[in-house]
Design a protein around this motif. Structure first.
Motif, PDB file in Angstrom:
ATOM      1  N   GLU A 190      26.016  32.494  66.646  1.00 28.09           N
ATOM      2  CA  GLU A 190      25.287  33.507  67.124  1.00 28.09           C
ATOM      3  C   GLU A 190      25.125  34.705  66.428  1.00 28.09           C
ATOM      4  N   ARG A 191      23.943  35.256  66.367  1.00 32.08           N
ATOM      5  CA  ARG A 191      23.581  36.526  65.596  1.00 32.08           C
ATOM      6  C   ARG A 191      22.912  37.428  66.490  1.00 32.08           C
ATOM      7  N   TRP A 192      23.285  38.642  66.580  1.00 36.42           N
ATOM      8  CA  TRP A 192      22.549  39.869  67.280  1.00 36.42           C
ATOM      9  C   TRP A 192      22.073  40.814  66.166  1.00 36.42           C
TER      10      TRP A 192
ATOM     11  N   VAL B  72      27.492  38.914  63.690  1.00 38.16           N
ATOM     12  CA  VAL B  72      27.254  37.550  63.870  1.00 38.16           C
ATOM     13  C   VAL B  72      28.828  37.156  64.019  1.00 38.16           C
TER      14      VAL B  72
ATOM     15  N   GLU C 160      31.240  34.200  63.770  1.00 33.11           N
ATOM     16  CA  GLU C 160      31.427  32.964  63.153  1.00 33.11           C
ATOM     17  C   GLU C 160      32.488  31.861  63.957  1.00 33.11           C
TER      18      GLU C 160
ATOM     19  N   GLU D 267      29.788  42.041  60.042  1.00 36.40           N
ATOM     20  CA  GLU D 267      28.732  43.077  60.865  1.00 36.40           C
ATOM     21  C   GLU D 267      28.001  43.670  59.651  1.00 36.40           C
TER      22      GLU D 267
ATOM     23  N   SER E  75      23.258  44.056  62.238  1.00 38.69           N
ATOM     24  CA  SER E  75      23.360  42.964  63.016  1.00 38.69           C
ATOM     25  C   SER E  75      24.967  42.709  63.016  1.00 38.69           C
TER      26      SER E  75
END
Length: 231
Positions: free
Chosen positions: A152-154, A210, A212, A178, A208
């Motif tokens: 998921e990536r924000w 992420v 992993e 990051e 962003s």
């Protein structure tokens, strides 16, 4: 489907902030004493979850007058009111064949044990679901938090530049990357509650984070880094 859960922490978010969140809800749940806040706002929830042990008498009357559905459990239970509310939110979204996008508020203020328990409940749900089933946010007046599972990536909000981002691992081994930060960890490993991810600074508008591997609580503080230094 945006499911907003108003919980009952000893120090809730401001009424104005809660009202703003409620206005975006497709399904509004009061987790026990969270209904007291909704009563003050005259925001009728779709569901009340809990044992009703901390509701004001006037709130109970208001809920009854508005025919609010109730998922009542005994106070002697092996679950929290928030945990029950999350389960009922997942159930409702599944019945509608929709993804549950959770926003939880009034959950983390006033007692450190409650705050840690909230993160524990959210982490448990994150480990047993996928991003396609639900997303998990915790929002209060002074921060926005998103829990990220592997893959998921924000992408942070455009106005996050200059603010502080802390990444807290909620697993024994979390690997994250990051971008657009003052410090940009790449495929970096963090242990559970590792403090090395605390107080990074957002530099770019396309910043962003992420996840992993593992599970991370990405916490964006609403106060800018410069203002924090002056306090």
């Amino acid at each position: 489907m945006r499911v907003v859960i108003v919980a009952g922490s000893p120090e809730p978010s401001s009424p104005r902030f809660v009202e703003k969140l409620c206005s975006t809800a497709d399904y509004l749940i009061a987790a026990d004493s969270g209904a007291n806040m909704l009563f003050k706002l005259d925001r009728v929830p779709d569901l009340l979850c809990g044992d009703e042990d901390s509701l004001n008498a006037e709130t109970l009357v208001w809920l009854d007058e508005n025919n609010v559905a109730v998922e009542k459990v005994s106070w002697y239970k092996d679950d929290t009111d928030l945990g029950l509310a999350l389960k009922m939110g997942m159930k409702h979204a599944a019945e509608q064949n929709r993804q549950a996008n959770f926003t939880v508020t009034c959950a983390s203020g006033g007692r450190v044990d409650h705050m840690l328990g909230v993160f524990g409940v959210l982490a448990q749900l994150a480990r047993t679901t996928t991003e396609q089933q639900c997303t998990l946010h915790l929002q209060e007046d002074n921060f926005l938090c998103r829990l990220l599972r592997p893959g998921e990536r924000w992408v942070l909000p455009l106005d996050a530049s200059g603010h502080v981002l802390s990444a807290i691992s909620l697993d024994t081994k979390t690997v994250l990357t990051e971008q657009g930060m003052l410090w940009c960890p790449t495929h970096s490993e963090f242990g559970v509650l590792d403090d090395r991810g605390v107080s990074n600074q957002v530099q770019n508008k396309d910043a962003s984070i992420v996840c992993e591997q593992g599970l991370v609580a990405a916490i964006l503080l609403r106060q800018k880094a410069e203002a924090m230094k002056q306090q």
